[in-house]
Design an enzyme around this catalytic site. Structure first.
Site: not given
Length: 246
Positions: A116, A154
């Protein structure tokens, strides 16, 4: 640049992080990463890392002690604080600007949530940024953490060619243009003629127009933001908007 991931399931990361682009970045010395099983810092013999929420309610909450212990040890080893990100649906939405900002950091710790959520005291005392990858909920933060790592790595200098990510969706505030490859014809369906013309100016103009069309169709919010914030783009939009089906 170093990434450290705090997770309950380190085995999830190894296969993906060994894939081509990320491994290339590691091999080139551009990035390093460490996957930490936060359970090892639980401070109890059973390795318990979760407990029921104060105030009642369903589910379990990640306990503060493992994270407290980890950051105390890290601070003792290196007083220079890392940039700590908690990946959670309650965070600010990730976008290309946030990814670019993260890529400028030297030492990033990514906390993968579970159950949670995470005891708020950890967030208040150690976390610099809460980030969400979208308005939906997953079983854990491991996949979103991998998404963030991949998108940051990247665009690090030297990982891929700059011109490759400069044409990505979102890099210039718009969605990318459609791409085609060989063969030029498949079962009578042809590649747009302009792309095989060799006329680079016309190709660039075609791609811009198609990018505008796709953004207008799929993400009108991005188009509205671009028009509002980019004065130079407004002139471009005025030029092409009549050719786009609104």
């Amino acid at each position: 640049m170093k990434f450290t991931v705090l997770t309950l399931f380190p085995e999830i990361f190894e296969l993906y992080l060994n894939q081509t682009i990320i491994q290339r970045a590691v091999d080139m010395g551009i990035v390093t990463y460490e996957i930490v099983n936060i359970r090892e810092f639980s401070g109890n013999k059973h390795g318990q890392v979760d407990d029921t929420p104060f105030g009642g309610g369903a589910g379990m909450v990640l306990k503060p002690e493992p994270y407290w212990n980890y950051f105390k040890i890290k601070n003792a080893e290196n007083p220079k604080k890392p940039f700590v990100i908690f990946v959670t649906p309650q965070g600010i939405p990730a976008n290309q600007n946030i990814i670019s900002d993260i890529a400028e950091k030297e030492d990033v710790v990514l906390i993968s949530g579970r159950y949670e959520g995470l005891d708020q005291r950890v967030i208040d005392n150690f976390v610099d940024m809460e980030v969400s990858i979208g308005d939906f909920v997953l079983s854990s933060g491991d996949l979103p953490v991998l998404c963030l790592m991949d998108s940051v790595i990247r665009i690090k200098d030297g990982v891929i060619k700059k011109e490759s990510f400069e044409t990505d969706s979102f890099y210039n505030g718009l969605l990318g243009f459609p791409q085609y490859t060989k063969p030029a014809v498949i079962e009578g369906v042809e590649v747009p003629e302009v792309l095989t013309s060799g006329h680079h100016k016309k190709i660039d103009e075609y791609r811009l127009l198609e990018s505008l069309k796709k953004t207008c169709k799929n993400r009108p919010d991005l188009l509205e933001k671009k028009i509002k914030e980019d004065e130079n783009f407004r002139a471009v939009w005025e030029k092409y908007k009549k050719e786009i089906e609104l």
